[in-house]
Design a protein around this motif. Structure first.
Motif, mmCIF file in Angstrom:
data_model
loop_
_atom_site.group_PDB
_atom_site.id
_atom_site.type_symbol
_atom_site.label_atom_id
_atom_site.label_comp_id
_atom_site.label_asym_id
_atom_site.label_seq_id
_atom_site.Cartn_x
_atom_site.Cartn_y
_atom_site.Cartn_z
ATOM 1 N N GLY A 64 36.295 27.211 30.229
ATOM 2 C CA GLY A 64 35.632 28.208 31.091
ATOM 3 C C GLY A 64 36.377 29.530 30.439
ATOM 4 N N PRO A 65 35.646 30.544 30.375
ATOM 5 C CA PRO A 65 36.184 31.875 30.007
ATOM 6 C C PRO A 65 36.751 32.481 31.067
ATOM 7 C CG PRO A 65 33.658 31.841 30.692
ATOM 8 C CD PRO A 65 34.067 30.519 30.847
ATOM 9 N N ASN A 66 37.624 33.528 30.344
ATOM 10 C CA ASN A 66 38.386 34.298 31.421
ATOM 11 C C ASN A 66 37.702 34.922 32.566
ATOM 12 O OD1 ASN A 66 41.008 34.158 30.262
ATOM 13 N ND2 ASN A 66 40.187 35.395 28.572
ATOM 14 N N ALA A 67 36.633 35.425 32.282
ATOM 15 C CA ALA A 67 35.777 36.002 33.407
ATOM 16 C C ALA A 67 35.380 35.161 34.384
ATOM 17 C CB ALA A 67 34.360 36.561 32.850
ATOM 18 N N ALA A 68 34.857 33.911 34.118
ATOM 19 C CA ALA A 68 34.800 32.815 34.994
ATOM 20 C C ALA A 68 36.013 32.342 36.013
ATOM 21 C CB ALA A 68 34.204 31.491 34.321
ATOM 22 N N ARG A 69 37.181 32.515 35.233
ATOM 23 C CA ARG A 69 38.397 32.101 35.923
ATOM 24 C C ARG A 69 38.812 33.429 36.951
ATOM 25 N NH1 ARG A 69 41.917 29.421 30.954
ATOM 26 N NH2 ARG A 69 40.554 27.544 31.121
ATOM 27 N N VAL A 70 38.556 34.430 36.398
ATOM 28 C CA VAL A 70 38.774 35.556 37.349
ATOM 29 C C VAL A 70 37.796 35.725 38.502
ATOM 30 C CG1 VAL A 70 38.557 38.073 37.615
ATOM 31 C CG2 VAL A 70 39.747 37.182 35.741
ATOM 32 N N VAL A 71 36.583 35.498 38.110
ATOM 33 C CA VAL A 71 35.649 35.307 39.532
ATOM 34 C C VAL A 71 35.995 34.064 40.415
ATOM 35 C CG1 VAL A 71 33.217 34.689 40.040
ATOM 36 C CG2 VAL A 71 33.519 36.243 38.236
ATOM 37 N N ARG A 72 36.530 32.807 39.927
ATOM 38 C CA ARG A 72 36.738 31.714 40.823
ATOM 39 C C ARG A 72 37.922 32.056 41.636
ATOM 40 N NH1 ARG A 72 35.504 28.464 36.454
ATOM 41 N NH2 ARG A 72 37.615 28.307 35.732
ATOM 42 N N HIS A 73 38.918 32.812 41.032
ATOM 43 C CA HIS A 73 40.377 32.792 41.503
ATOM 44 C C HIS A 73 40.589 34.272 42.299
ATOM 45 C CE1 HIS A 73 41.351 28.754 40.480
ATOM 46 N NE2 HIS A 73 40.835 29.197 38.923
ATOM 47 N N SER A 74 39.866 35.083 42.224
ATOM 48 C CA SER A 74 40.047 36.518 42.701
ATOM 49 C C SER A 74 40.096 36.661 44.185
ATOM 50 C CB SER A 74 39.253 37.398 42.026
ATOM 51 O OG SER A 74 39.447 39.087 42.495
ATOM 52 N N ASP A 75 41.234 37.348 44.677
ATOM 53 C CA ASP A 75 40.933 37.787 46.274
ATOM 54 C C ASP A 75 39.929 38.870 46.273
ATOM 55 O OD1 ASP A 75 42.785 35.725 46.554
ATOM 56 O OD2 ASP A 75 44.417 36.982 46.434
ATOM 57 N N CYS A 76 39.425 39.481 45.516
ATOM 58 C CA CYS A 76 38.716 40.706 45.644
ATOM 59 C C CYS A 76 37.356 40.724 45.077
ATOM 60 C CB CYS A 76 39.392 41.777 45.127
ATOM 61 S SG CYS A 76 39.694 42.195 43.603
ATOM 62 N N SER A 77 36.496 41.446 45.302
ATOM 63 C CA SER A 77 35.089 41.227 44.452
ATOM 64 C C SER A 77 35.237 41.368 43.013
ATOM 65 C CB SER A 77 34.164 42.349 45.009
ATOM 66 O OG SER A 77 33.795 42.298 46.355
ATOM 67 N N VAL A 78 34.311 40.791 42.182
ATOM 68 C CA VAL A 78 34.423 40.983 40.773
ATOM 69 C C VAL A 78 32.980 41.286 40.107
ATOM 70 C CG1 VAL A 78 34.908 39.726 38.633
ATOM 71 C CG2 VAL A 78 36.238 39.163 40.673
ATOM 72 N N TYR A 79 32.982 42.264 39.470
ATOM 73 C CA TYR A 79 31.801 42.781 38.745
ATOM 74 C C TYR A 79 31.760 42.399 37.334
ATOM 75 C CZ TYR A 79 27.921 46.104 38.108
ATOM 76 O OH TYR A 79 26.652 46.782 37.721
ATOM 77 N N VAL A 80 30.703 41.445 37.079
ATOM 78 C CA VAL A 80 30.720 40.790 35.535
ATOM 79 C C VAL A 80 29.380 41.727 34.893
ATOM 80 C CG1 VAL A 80 30.473 38.904 34.169
ATOM 81 C CG2 VAL A 80 31.831 38.679 36.465
ATOM 82 N N VAL A 81 29.989 42.312 33.834
ATOM 83 C CA VAL A 81 28.920 43.045 32.828
ATOM 84 C C VAL A 81 28.769 42.095 31.849
ATOM 85 C CG1 VAL A 81 28.679 45.148 31.667
ATOM 86 C CG2 VAL A 81 30.179 44.878 33.552
ATOM 87 N N ARG A 82 27.460 41.932 31.584
ATOM 88 C CA ARG A 82 26.979 41.165 30.427
ATOM 89 C C ARG A 82 26.340 42.259 29.345
ATOM 90 N NH1 ARG A 82 26.231 36.381 29.778
ATOM 91 N NH2 ARG A 82 26.264 34.523 31.237
ATOM 92 N N ALA A 121 47.611 41.662 38.144
ATOM 93 C CA ALA A 121 47.486 43.361 38.060
ATOM 94 C C ALA A 121 46.793 43.699 39.165
ATOM 95 C CB ALA A 121 46.896 44.035 36.924
ATOM 96 N N ALA A 122 45.573 42.891 39.611
ATOM 97 C CA ALA A 122 44.586 43.557 40.572
ATOM 98 C C ALA A 122 45.273 43.432 41.861
ATOM 99 C CB ALA A 122 43.447 42.748 40.642
ATOM 100 N N HIS A 123 46.074 42.222 42.221
ATOM 101 C CA HIS A 123 46.801 41.881 43.460
ATOM 102 C C HIS A 123 47.923 43.109 43.559
ATOM 103 C CE1 HIS A 123 48.874 39.647 46.898
ATOM 104 N NE2 HIS A 123 50.052 40.030 46.018
ATOM 105 N N GLU A 124 48.642 43.321 42.601
ATOM 106 C CA GLU A 124 49.801 44.367 42.800
ATOM 107 C C GLU A 124 49.136 45.687 43.081
ATOM 108 O OE1 GLU A 124 53.174 43.788 42.501
ATOM 109 O OE2 GLU A 124 52.662 41.839 42.734
ATOM 110 N N ALA A 125 47.947 46.099 42.378
ATOM 111 C CA ALA A 125 47.614 47.426 42.325
ATOM 112 C C ALA A 125 46.680 47.537 43.843
ATOM 113 C CB ALA A 125 46.684 47.790 41.251
#
Length: 143
Positions: free
Chosen positions: A125-143, A101-105
């Motif tokens: 590995g949780p979804n957040a970690a996978r998104v961080v590792r594989h994303s082409d854009c910046s990722v803001y992780v909220v704890r 979705a991030a890529h398409e948008a």
């Protein structure tokens, strides 16, 4: 500066993701960015488990997820602002659908929550970690 922000919400953990949405809203307002919100419904139809559900189960699950996501966002930002938010309901693995979705948008920022891990998260590995590792854009992780 972001122009398009994708906020990942788990409609089954709305209380935990309230701060995730609030953070995404703040970031979108600061940068005057478009805000998209996504939730992902598991794909039960592709597995052996799918045979145990009624034929219309997936459509009902998608409709319920859409309503829950819309109501949640509306409660946080109001009906007028909510009308400008694109709501995305996807089916599949959460991290794959969020990245797609991030890529398409054309999103240049993903906002996602980091839920309390359990033992299986340390192994897989949780979804957040996978998104961080594989994303082409910046990722803001909220704890």
């Amino acid at each position: 500066m972001s122009t398009s922000i994708l906020c990942a919400i788990d409609v089954n953990q709305l209380d935990a993701d309230r701060e995730v949405l609030r953070t995404a809203i703040k970031l979108a307002r600061v940068d005057e960015a478009r805000l998209d919100v996504i939730t992902v419904v598991p794909d039960f139809g592709m597995s052996v488990v799918g045979g145990y559900f009624d034929k219309g189960f997936h459509d009902k699950a998608m409709a319920k997820a859409r309503k829950m996501l819309n109501d949640f966002v509306k409660s946080e930002i109001g009906a007028d602002a909510n009308s400008g938010v694109r709501h995305i309901i996807a089916t599949g693995k959460a991290y794959e659908e969020i990245l797609h979705a991030a890529h398409e948008a054309g999103s240049d920022l993903i906002v996602i929550g980091s839920h309390k891990p359990d033992l299986r998260d340390y192994l897989l590995g949780p979804n957040a970690a996978r998104v961080v590792r594989h994303s082409d854009c910046s990722v803001y992780v909220v704890r």
